[in-house]
Design a protein around this motif. Structure first.
Motif, PDB file in Angstrom:
ATOM      1  N   VAL A 116      51.141  30.608  36.280  1.00 52.31           N
ATOM      2  CA  VAL A 116      51.935  31.704  36.827  1.00 52.31           C
ATOM      3  C   VAL A 116      51.212  33.029  36.647  1.00 52.31           C
ATOM      4  CG1 VAL A 116      53.228  32.072  34.686  1.00 52.31           C
ATOM      5  CG2 VAL A 116      54.250  32.727  36.876  1.00 52.31           C
ATOM      6  N   TRP A 117      50.413  33.146  35.590  1.00 53.68           N
ATOM      7  CA  TRP A 117      49.659  34.381  35.364  1.00 53.68           C
ATOM      8  C   TRP A 117      48.623  34.602  36.464  1.00 53.68           C
ATOM      9  CZ3 TRP A 117      51.717  37.770  32.451  1.00 53.68           C
ATOM     10  CH2 TRP A 117      52.474  37.399  31.337  1.00 53.68           C
ATOM     11  N   PHE A 118      48.098  33.521  36.991  1.00 53.65           N
ATOM     12  CA  PHE A 118      47.130  33.638  38.083  1.00 53.65           C
ATOM     13  C   PHE A 118      47.758  34.371  39.260  1.00 53.65           C
ATOM     14  CE2 PHE A 118      45.205  32.269  42.011  1.00 53.65           C
ATOM     15  CZ  PHE A 118      43.850  32.210  41.741  1.00 53.65           C
ATOM     16  N   TRP A 119      48.988  33.977  39.630  1.00 54.55           N
ATOM     17  CA  TRP A 119      49.625  34.575  40.797  1.00 54.55           C
ATOM     18  C   TRP A 119      50.100  35.985  40.522  1.00 54.55           C
ATOM     19  CZ3 TRP A 119      48.206  32.207  44.869  1.00 54.55           C
ATOM     20  CH2 TRP A 119      47.972  30.836  44.841  1.00 54.55           C
ATOM     21  N   VAL A 120      50.550  36.245  39.288  1.00 53.72           N
ATOM     22  CA  VAL A 120      50.975  37.605  38.941  1.00 53.72           C
ATOM     23  C   VAL A 120      49.814  38.577  39.079  1.00 53.72           C
ATOM     24  CG1 VAL A 120      51.726  39.086  37.038  1.00 53.72           C
ATOM     25  CG2 VAL A 120      52.881  36.908  37.445  1.00 53.72           C
ATOM     26  N   GLY A 126      27.250  39.889  41.254  1.00 52.68           N
ATOM     27  CA  GLY A 126      26.059  39.459  40.520  1.00 52.68           C
ATOM     28  C   GLY A 126      26.353  39.237  39.044  1.00 52.68           C
ATOM     29  N   TRP A 127      27.170  40.126  38.468  1.00 53.72           N
ATOM     30  CA  TRP A 127      27.592  39.983  37.070  1.00 53.72           C
ATOM     31  C   TRP A 127      28.375  38.683  36.880  1.00 53.72           C
ATOM     32  CZ3 TRP A 127      31.289  44.006  34.316  1.00 53.72           C
ATOM     33  CH2 TRP A 127      31.330  43.718  32.945  1.00 53.72           C
ATOM     34  N   GLN A 128      29.324  38.433  37.778  1.00 54.78           N
ATOM     35  CA  GLN A 128      30.142  37.229  37.699  1.00 54.78           C
ATOM     36  C   GLN A 128      29.279  35.969  37.822  1.00 54.78           C
ATOM     37  OE1 GLN A 128      33.208  36.241  37.119  1.00 54.78           O
ATOM     38  NE2 GLN A 128      33.089  34.171  37.963  1.00 54.78           N
ATOM     39  N   LEU A 129      28.330  35.972  38.738  1.00 51.46           N
ATOM     40  CA  LEU A 129      27.501  34.779  38.967  1.00 51.46           C
ATOM     41  C   LEU A 129      26.577  34.479  37.789  1.00 51.46           C
ATOM     42  CD1 LEU A 129      26.539  35.334  42.720  1.00 51.46           C
ATOM     43  CD2 LEU A 129      28.217  33.717  41.811  1.00 51.46           C
ATOM     44  N   ARG A 130      26.191  35.513  37.043  1.00 51.48           N
ATOM     45  CA  ARG A 130      25.280  35.291  35.908  1.00 51.48           C
ATOM     46  C   ARG A 130      25.974  34.684  34.701  1.00 51.48           C
ATOM     47  NH1 ARG A 130      23.126  40.327  37.554  1.00 51.48           N
ATOM     48  NH2 ARG A 130      24.372  41.432  35.981  1.00 51.48           N
ATOM     49  N   LEU A 131      27.291  34.779  34.645  1.00 46.96           N
ATOM     50  CA  LEU A 131      28.020  34.226  33.507  1.00 46.96           C
ATOM     51  C   LEU A 131      28.039  32.702  33.571  1.00 46.96           C
ATOM     52  CD1 LEU A 131      31.077  36.661  33.449  1.00 46.96           C
ATOM     53  CD2 LEU A 131      29.056  36.727  31.972  1.00 46.96           C
ATOM     54  N   ASP A 132      28.161  32.058  32.411  1.00 47.84           N
ATOM     55  CA  ASP A 132      28.200  30.598  32.376  1.00 47.84           C
ATOM     56  C   ASP A 132      29.595  30.064  32.060  1.00 47.84           C
ATOM     57  OD1 ASP A 132      28.458  31.331  29.763  1.00 47.84           O
ATOM     58  OD2 ASP A 132      26.750  30.188  29.005  1.00 47.84           O
ATOM     59  N   ARG A 133      30.588  30.949  32.096  1.00 47.34           N
ATOM     60  CA  ARG A 133      31.954  30.524  31.815  1.00 47.34           C
ATOM     61  C   ARG A 133      32.917  31.543  32.445  1.00 47.34           C
ATOM     62  NH1 ARG A 133      30.116  33.528  27.788  1.00 47.34           N
ATOM     63  NH2 ARG A 133      31.522  34.961  26.691  1.00 47.34           N
ATOM     64  N   TYR A 134      34.185  31.211  32.421  1.00 44.57           N
ATOM     65  CA  TYR A 134      35.205  32.124  32.933  1.00 44.57           C
ATOM     66  C   TYR A 134      35.467  33.230  31.919  1.00 44.57           C
ATOM     67  CZ  TYR A 134      40.009  33.810  33.575  1.00 44.57           C
ATOM     68  OH  TYR A 134      41.126  34.597  33.679  1.00 44.57           O
ATOM     69  N   VAL A 135      35.284  34.491  32.377  1.00 42.47           N
ATOM     70  CA  VAL A 135      35.572  35.677  31.565  1.00 42.47           C
ATOM     71  C   VAL A 135      36.627  36.477  32.323  1.00 42.47           C
ATOM     72  CG1 VAL A 135      34.668  37.781  30.534  1.00 42.47           C
ATOM     73  CG2 VAL A 135      33.254  35.711  30.607  1.00 42.47           C
ATOM     74  N   PRO A 136      37.860  36.598  31.785  1.00 45.86           N
ATOM     75  CA  PRO A 136      38.954  37.221  32.544  1.00 45.86           C
ATOM     76  C   PRO A 136      38.618  38.594  33.116  1.00 45.86           C
ATOM     77  CG  PRO A 136      39.832  36.171  30.586  1.00 45.86           C
ATOM     78  CD  PRO A 136      38.341  36.084  30.479  1.00 45.86           C
ATOM     79  N   PHE A 137      38.038  39.485  32.311  1.00 46.52           N
ATOM     80  CA  PHE A 137      37.778  40.845  32.790  1.00 46.52           C
ATOM     81  C   PHE A 137      36.846  40.832  33.987  1.00 46.52           C
ATOM     82  CE2 PHE A 137      35.114  44.658  32.898  1.00 46.52           C
ATOM     83  CZ  PHE A 137      36.087  45.635  33.030  1.00 46.52           C
ATOM     84  N   VAL A 138      35.747  40.100  33.913  1.00 43.72           N
ATOM     85  CA  VAL A 138      34.760  40.087  34.999  1.00 43.72           C
ATOM     86  C   VAL A 138      35.323  39.393  36.230  1.00 43.72           C
ATOM     87  CG1 VAL A 138      32.427  39.414  35.668  1.00 43.72           C
ATOM     88  CG2 VAL A 138      32.895  40.094  33.311  1.00 43.72           C
ATOM     89  N   TYR A 139      36.002  38.282  36.022  1.00 43.45           N
ATOM     90  CA  TYR A 139      36.544  37.546  37.160  1.00 43.45           C
ATOM     91  C   TYR A 139      37.531  38.393  37.937  1.00 43.45           C
ATOM     92  CZ  TYR A 139      39.153  34.109  39.874  1.00 43.45           C
ATOM     93  OH  TYR A 139      39.755  33.440  40.893  1.00 43.45           O
ATOM     94  N   TRP A 140      38.495  39.017  37.245  1.00 43.38           N
ATOM     95  CA  TRP A 140      39.527  39.764  37.958  1.00 43.38           C
ATOM     96  C   TRP A 140      39.014  41.102  38.473  1.00 43.38           C
ATOM     97  CZ3 TRP A 140      43.125  37.126  39.914  1.00 43.38           C
ATOM     98  CH2 TRP A 140      43.610  35.995  39.273  1.00 43.38           C
TER      99      TRP A 140
END
Length: 412
Positions: free
Chosen positions: A24-28, A68-82
């Motif tokens: 649900v947090w994803f949709w919020v 580019g920042w998002q693609l360089r990461l090797d995992r899900y990072v909430p701040f960068v993703y959103w």
């Protein structure tokens, strides 16, 4: 709509997946990002006077850097993703606005083009990877396809939302109800066994017009049936809300579920086919509603077409013949002042001055309308056209001048 997408890719997903669980947090936060993307772009483009083209260039550069920042990461990072989602939201919106406002592409055409583009993206993505599930984003090619699809969904959602407003003439508050209702219908369909991946992407597209219309409703002046918060205040409020949710997710990891908390279910082909028919019925009903709304009398909110009132060819004195000269003189003075401010590029001052016209016209309605109902209707329509033009989210000076000049001509 928790865990809408059920497919997984094994143990590597926990360390390599670059996207969050669909809780649900994803949709919020998705709706929050979409709303702030709309209002923030309007604030930079219109309020700060940067301009549509330059704003699009700036955000394209920002998108390249953030992606580019998002693609360089090797995992899900909430701040960068959103952050990436917010920037993609703004950029996709700007691309649609350029097609509509600068190049004059009809919204029906841009909607069709973006729909075809999205179908091509999904088709090629599935042909290469054999899945469209966001839970399979564990390689660079899949992540690139994912972000390309996200960008096109934002552009498509913008075109669909604006086209709906154009053909229906709905206000920003009313326009929130259709995408919200469709998302609820999709959530119910998913709960009863509809294909999870299809349900996810349908809801993902619809969150764009939902968030944009919500932003318009909050930011639009009260005279346009909004809440009058303005684009700056609305942007700040939603940015703070996004930051709060991101901090919460970073600390609690509520959108990163382990295997024990993840409830996977095998798809049921029979139910999926039944619910596909349900989605077709929902689409037909939504289309019928839009056709009905388009057939109702309304002013074109986009300003692309002139209303009958605006195109009425009445010479000076004919429309205002039965109205007191003093009141018509007041309307004419305010209109002349507004036109002068528009021609001088003083948009904020023009908005303030035309508010006086709206106030005076509303106050005199009870005395003028009984004198000549037909003439009052003509003037009321032309004043509405002028109000919409001057208060538009993206004011177009030639349109403002045209509507104000038409009104002045009618006033004498």
């Amino acid at each position: 709509m928790t865990e809408m997408v059920n497919s997984a890719v094994g143990t590597g997903r926990r360390t390599l997946s670059k996207v969050p669980e669909v809780t649900v947090w994803f949709w919020v936060i998705k709706v929050l990002c979409t709303t702030v993307g709309e209002t923030f772009a309007d604030w930079i483009n219109s309020t700060l006077g940067v301009g549509l083209d330059l704003t699009a260039v700036v955000f394209t550069v920002v998108l390249a850097a953030v992606l580019g920042w998002q693609l360089r990461l090797d995992r899900y990072v909430p701040f960068v993703y959103w952050l990436t989602v917010v920037v993609v939201s703004v950029t996709g919106t700007l691309y649609t606005d350029i097609l509509t406002d600068d190049l004059g592409v009809p919204l029906a055409v841009s909607t069709s083009v973006f729909a075809v583009m999205l179908a091509v993206v999904f088709g090629v993505w599935f042909a290469r990877e054999r899945t469209l599930s966001i839970h399979s984003i564990v390689t660079l090619p899949r992540e690139l396809w994912y972000w390309l699809a996200v960008l096109v969904t934002f552009a498509l959602g913008t075109a669909v939302g604006d086209w709906t407003l154009q053909v229906t003439g709905w206000g920003p508050g009313t326009s929130v109800l259709l995408p919200a209702g469709l998302i609820v219908a999709i959530a119910l369909g998913w709960r009863f066994g509809a294909n999870a991946v299809l349900s996810f992407w349908l809801a993902y597209i619809l969150t764009r017009p939902l968030g944009a219309n919500l932003g318009d409703w909050l930011a639009s002046p009260t005279a346009d049936h909004g809440l009058g918060l303005g684009t700056a205040v609305t942007s700040v409020v939603f940015l703070v809300a996004i930051l709060a949710v991101v901090v919460f997710l970073s600390r609690t990891r509520s959108d990163v579920l382990d295997d024990q908390r993840r409830q996977l279910a095998d798809p049921n082909p029979v139910r999926e086919r039944i619910m596909l028919g349900y989605y077709v019925i929902v689409a037909v009903l939504a289309g019928s509603l839009l056709v009905w709304a388009a057939a109702q009398p309304h002013a074109d909110r986009t300003g692309d077409d002139e209303s009958p009132a605006a195109s009425a060819s009445a010479t000076s004195g004919q429309v205002t013949a039965h109205f007191p000269a003093a009141q018509i003189g007041t309307f004419r003075t305010i209109t002349q002042d507004t036109l002068a401010k528009v021609q001088a590029g003083e948009q904020d001052a023009a908005k303030t001055r035309i508010k006086d016209l709206e106030t005076a016209w509303d106050q005199d309605e009870s005395t003028l309308k009984p004198l000549d109902g037909s003439a009052w209707t003509v003037l009321d329509g032309q004043i509405d056209e002028a109000l919409h033009a001057v208060r538009a989210r993206k004011p177009d000076q030639p349109t403002e001048i045209r509507t104000l000049t038409t009104l002045l001509s009618t006033l004498g």
